[in-house]
Design a protein around this motif. Sequence first.
Motif, PDB file in Angstrom:
ATOM      1  N   THR A  39      24.559 -21.217  64.417  1.00 37.20           N
ATOM      2  CA  THR A  39      24.063 -20.023  64.181  1.00 37.20           C
ATOM      3  C   THR A  39      24.367 -18.934  64.780  1.00 37.20           C
ATOM      4  OG1 THR A  39      21.998 -20.927  65.353  1.00 37.20           O
ATOM      5  CG2 THR A  39      22.017 -21.348  62.927  1.00 37.20           C
ATOM      6  N   GLY A  40      25.315 -19.060  65.695  1.00 33.24           N
ATOM      7  CA  GLY A  40      25.733 -17.884  66.563  1.00 33.24           C
ATOM      8  C   GLY A  40      25.022 -17.678  67.785  1.00 33.24           C
ATOM      9  N   LYS A  41      24.224 -18.612  68.178  1.00 27.76           N
ATOM     10  CA  LYS A  41      23.321 -18.334  69.331  1.00 27.76           C
ATOM     11  C   LYS A  41      24.226 -18.762  70.605  1.00 27.76           C
ATOM     12  CE  LYS A  41      19.431 -17.180  67.064  1.00 27.76           C
ATOM     13  NZ  LYS A  41      19.991 -17.782  65.788  1.00 27.76           N
ATOM     14  N   LEU A  42      25.081 -19.905  70.596  1.00 26.44           N
ATOM     15  CA  LEU A  42      25.715 -20.335  71.584  1.00 26.44           C
ATOM     16  C   LEU A  42      27.325 -20.328  71.397  1.00 26.44           C
ATOM     17  CD1 LEU A  42      23.681 -23.517  72.975  1.00 26.44           C
ATOM     18  CD2 LEU A  42      23.773 -20.994  74.114  1.00 26.44           C
ATOM     19  N   TYR A  94      31.064 -22.000  71.411  1.00 24.61           N
ATOM     20  CA  TYR A  94      31.525 -23.496  71.591  1.00 24.61           C
ATOM     21  C   TYR A  94      31.343 -24.027  73.134  1.00 24.61           C
ATOM     22  CZ  TYR A  94      34.188 -27.696  70.898  1.00 24.61           C
ATOM     23  OH  TYR A  94      34.542 -29.071  70.890  1.00 24.61           O
ATOM     24  N   GLU A  95      31.761 -23.279  74.045  1.00 19.41           N
ATOM     25  CA  GLU A  95      31.868 -24.110  75.308  1.00 19.41           C
ATOM     26  C   GLU A  95      30.623 -23.985  76.101  1.00 19.41           C
ATOM     27  OE1 GLU A  95      33.747 -21.393  74.075  1.00 19.41           O
ATOM     28  OE2 GLU A  95      35.535 -22.436  74.196  1.00 19.41           O
ATOM     29  N   GLU A  96      29.671 -23.184  75.669  1.00 21.69           N
ATOM     30  CA  GLU A  96      28.325 -23.073  76.167  1.00 21.69           C
ATOM     31  C   GLU A  96      27.495 -24.307  75.685  1.00 21.69           C
ATOM     32  OE1 GLU A  96      25.568 -21.871  78.904  1.00 21.69           O
ATOM     33  OE2 GLU A  96      27.779 -21.496  78.776  1.00 21.69           O
ATOM     34  N   MET A  97      27.611 -24.291  74.262  1.00 17.91           N
ATOM     35  CA  MET A  97      27.192 -25.529  73.561  1.00 17.91           C
ATOM     36  C   MET A  97      27.470 -26.648  74.200  1.00 17.91           C
ATOM     37  SD  MET A  97      28.182 -27.987  71.085  1.00 17.91           S
ATOM     38  CE  MET A  97      29.344 -27.220  70.351  1.00 17.91           C
ATOM     39  N   SER A  98      28.875 -26.942  74.430  1.00 17.92           N
ATOM     40  CA  SER A  98      29.316 -28.204  74.863  1.00 17.92           C
ATOM     41  C   SER A  98      28.710 -28.398  76.293  1.00 17.92           C
ATOM     42  CB  SER A  98      31.124 -28.167  74.779  1.00 17.92           C
ATOM     43  OG  SER A  98      31.394 -29.296  75.304  1.00 17.92           O
ATOM     44  N   ARG A  99      28.764 -27.599  77.068  1.00 16.86           N
ATOM     45  CA  ARG A  99      28.314 -27.768  78.395  1.00 16.86           C
ATOM     46  C   ARG A  99      26.763 -28.214  78.520  1.00 16.86           C
ATOM     47  NH1 ARG A  99      25.761 -25.306  82.471  1.00 16.86           N
ATOM     48  NH2 ARG A  99      25.357 -23.319  81.296  1.00 16.86           N
ATOM     49  N   GLN A 100      25.944 -27.147  77.884  1.00 17.62           N
ATOM     50  CA  GLN A 100      24.578 -27.686  77.830  1.00 17.62           C
ATOM     51  C   GLN A 100      24.203 -28.930  77.258  1.00 17.62           C
ATOM     52  OE1 GLN A 100      22.001 -24.358  76.489  1.00 17.62           O
ATOM     53  NE2 GLN A 100      23.356 -22.588  77.355  1.00 17.62           N
ATOM     54  N   LEU A 101      25.021 -29.296  76.171  1.00 14.52           N
ATOM     55  CA  LEU A 101      24.571 -30.572  75.468  1.00 14.52           C
ATOM     56  C   LEU A 101      24.846 -31.580  76.520  1.00 14.52           C
ATOM     57  CD1 LEU A 101      23.822 -32.081  73.132  1.00 14.52           C
ATOM     58  CD2 LEU A 101      26.052 -31.703  71.929  1.00 14.52           C
ATOM     59  N   GLU A 102      25.867 -31.582  77.087  1.00 17.83           N
ATOM     60  CA  GLU A 102      26.566 -32.699  77.925  1.00 17.83           C
ATOM     61  C   GLU A 102      25.229 -32.785  79.004  1.00 17.83           C
ATOM     62  OE1 GLU A 102      30.109 -33.989  81.028  1.00 17.83           O
ATOM     63  OE2 GLU A 102      30.358 -32.695  79.201  1.00 17.83           O
ATOM     64  N   ILE A 103      24.751 -31.727  79.621  1.00 17.87           N
ATOM     65  CA  ILE A 103      23.616 -31.784  80.574  1.00 17.87           C
ATOM     66  C   ILE A 103      22.651 -32.336  79.936  1.00 17.87           C
ATOM     67  CG2 ILE A 103      22.180 -30.573  81.936  1.00 17.87           C
ATOM     68  CD1 ILE A 103      24.692 -28.562  82.509  1.00 17.87           C
ATOM     69  N   ALA A 104      22.238 -31.927  78.909  1.00 22.69           N
ATOM     70  CA  ALA A 104      20.993 -32.535  78.239  1.00 22.69           C
ATOM     71  C   ALA A 104      20.953 -33.836  77.976  1.00 22.69           C
ATOM     72  CB  ALA A 104      20.674 -31.854  76.607  1.00 22.69           C
ATOM     73  N   ILE A 105      22.178 -34.400  77.247  1.00 29.40           N
ATOM     74  CA  ILE A 105      22.307 -35.839  77.093  1.00 29.40           C
ATOM     75  C   ILE A 105      22.395 -36.678  78.484  1.00 29.40           C
ATOM     76  CG2 ILE A 105      23.828 -37.631  76.290  1.00 29.40           C
ATOM     77  CD1 ILE A 105      24.838 -35.607  74.214  1.00 29.40           C
TER      78      ILE A 105
END
Length: 304
Positions: free
Chosen positions: A246-249, A251-262
């Motif tokens: 939806t354009g809020k993040l 790809y790089e930021e999404m991948s980084r934040q998601l990895e931390i969250a998992i």
Amino acid sequence: MDKNTLITVLGPTASGKTAFAARLAYAIDGEIISADSRQIYRRMDIGTGKDLSEYTVNDQSIPYHLIDIRAPGEKYTLFDYQHDFHNAYNDILSRNKTPILCGGTGLYIESVLKGYHLPDVPANPALRSALEEKSLEELTIILQNYRPLHNTTDTDNKKRAIRAIEIEEYKSKQESVATSFPPVESILLGLDIGRELRRKKITARLHARLQEGMIEEIRNILNSGVSPEDLIYYGLEYKFVTLHVTGKLSYEEMSRQLEIAIHQFAKRQMTWFRGMERRGFAIHWIDTTLPMEQKLQLAHSFIE
């Protein structure tokens, strides 16, 4: 081993629970009941790691239950899970098979083993409408007026917070009629994975899933009419990839934040399982790095 004995396979994400449980089911004529809070949803396959191919062992399909039973966007409560678990559990026992509960959602596992006494709280459209205009901060304050906030996921987003308030309001207005489910005796097998190996597996698996089409999977669900907020409600992959789509993040930021969250999620899972041990559950831990045959031998020594 009595075929009526429930076997529970638990462990953090990326510990290899599904493959192990499927091989165990093959060996003891068992069927698997999923204890995963997101695998109940259809079309949410890559992001939830269903890995359905792992339910085939030596060309034999291992029956599984409580996977793909709801549409994306539907809300599914702990009460719903208890009800569905007991239906599946009794069905398996009626066919003289051995039930194997497998998953990483500690709350689901403990709720059925302990027989949590839960109210079936109906939706309150008027209350939801009144709360919809409020900010997440305001909703958090309202919820705090009902009870201390021990579970921060209750205020992770507005939908969660509104549902939590709805439950507390229902409980405050009446003596709820709760359906009581009996506790279930179980032998608990935990797959133990070291922190560093777990981190490596999580990172590798995340990048593999992104390559396998997880973004496209989530884009297709959104295009089918499921709202971004409904997908964000499910957290982790569905939260961060939806924010990317939806354009809020980026790809790089999404991948980084998601990895931390998992990584944080896996740590919380282990905290829950250690808490279960403190609450009296005996978990037989098996090193996940052992060869499969050795893991199965250990499992047999615990369940025989």
